[in-house]
Write an enzyme that holds these catalytic residues in place. Sequence first.
Site, short mmCIF file in Angstrom:
data_model
loop_
_atom_site.label_atom_id
_atom_site.label_comp_id
_atom_site.label_asym_id
_atom_site.label_seq_id
_atom_site.Cartn_x
_atom_site.Cartn_y
_atom_site.Cartn_z
N ASP A 104 0.81 -1.23 0.00
CA ASP A 104 0.00 0.00 0.00
C ASP A 104 0.84 1.28 0.00
OD1 ASP A 104 0.95 -0.41 2.55
OD2 ASP A 104 -0.92 0.05 3.57
N GLU A 151 9.60 -2.71 13.32
CA GLU A 151 10.81 -2.14 12.70
C GLU A 151 11.92 -2.04 13.74
OE1 GLU A 151 7.86 -0.59 12.80
OE2 GLU A 151 7.22 0.00 10.78
#
Length: 329
Positions: free
Chosen positions: A187, A270
């Site tokens: 996306d 992350e």
Amino acid sequence: MKNFVDKIQMSRITSICAMKTTTKMYLSVILSTLCIVFFQYQLSKASFVTLQRSDSIGGSTSTNNIITSEKNGNELKEPSPMLPPLYIITPTYRRPEQLAEITRLGYTLKHVPNLLWLVIEDAATPSALVTRQLKRIGVPFEHLVAPMPDKFKKRVVKPRGVSNRNRGLTWIRKNATDGVFYFADDDNTYDLEIFDQMRHTKKVSMWPVGLVTKYGLSSPIVRNGSISGFYDGWIGGRKYPVDMAGFAVNVKFFLSRPKAIMPYHAGYEEDKFLRSLSPLNITEIELLASNCTEILTWHTQTKKNPVASPIDMHKYNGTNLVRLRKLIV
Ligand SMILES: *[C@@H]1O[C@H](CO)[C@@H](O)[C@H](O)[C@H]1NC(C)=O
Ligand SMILES: *[C@@H]1O[C@H](CO)[C@@H](O)[C@H](O)[C@H]1NC(C)=O
Ligand SMILES: *[C@@H]1O[C@H](CO)[C@@H](O)[C@H](O)[C@H]1NC(C)=O
Ligand SMILES: *[C@@H]1O[C@H](CO)[C@@H](O)[C@H](O)[C@H]1NC(C)=O
Ligand SMILES: *[C@@H]1O[C@H](CO)[C@@H](O)[C@H](O)[C@H]1NC(C)=O
């Protein structure tokens, strides 16, 4: 007198013959020289073309890439010994916008040479529609599945994409030996320039990502050419408050960190993945996008759509809607 004339004629004939022989010699010398020159010209032309091609493959401008790939079509996809391979890990899952996003990302990646696209579905079995679309797009791909373990599905904030990305990492550990990998969600929007830059990552590289959090931006803060902190709408006690789309990792470096893995911890994927690459000194992080002054990736996040109303198959039986129904969620 006649004899004399004969002699003169004879000598003339001889000299003509001699001349002819000389001319022949000259002609053959000129001819072979021409041949050699022509051959060398062809050679130099060929190597110039090769050079031009590899120049534009590794080139710094994305325009070059587009032009070259349009001219050469699939030729560009052949592995080039001059370019480190790029592994793009894309987690995906069934939802209304899935095929649209895969299509958009796929045609972006089609402009990038020497790339392997690892598309990993959060599903028990690969979706035939995704497989068909991947084949149609024509980017070299591996279509894998990695369902989220049941225990994480019960969580309020689900750690989406973690099982997929770890599956991609497992693929890389087993099959890759060099190059660079990057987590490219379906996306997002990607400027082709960032692929050229991340390909040469030595350990870990970072760059800004647009449309993230209330700040509309997530980026390392760069002062005097080095990282002095992170700008992100949500720091949350993270050592590396960066977006998934904002870093790439060298394969050899990753292989030298056998414990590196992405944890099932929503919001900290992350950070904890980058921490698992330890030892990594923050001064070793390579800054791309002109020392993080440009935005080359965006966390676009296509607006979520409600699941489509069911099609009345009694009313529309025998129409195109029977087939279209299979394409929507
Ligand atoms: C390595 O690559 C092969 C061939 O594509 C694939 O079948 C296999 O599953 C990969 N290994 C892992 C651990 O993903
Ligand atoms: C930037 O680096 C230079 C030399 O490397 C130093 O003189 C200067 O003080 C630094 N500036 C800041 C704001 O840290
Ligand atoms: C980034 O900053 C460093 C230090 O100021 C400088 O040496 C380097 O040329 C810069 N790189 C780019 C691509 O601007
Ligand atoms: C990181 O590297 C810099 C420069 O090489 C050094 O000064 C610093 O102590 C290192 N930091 C850590 C945590 O090792
Ligand atoms: C649709 O039409 C086919 C024959 O053309 C029939 O076999 C099928 O049962 C019909 N389905 C519905 C839901 O009416």
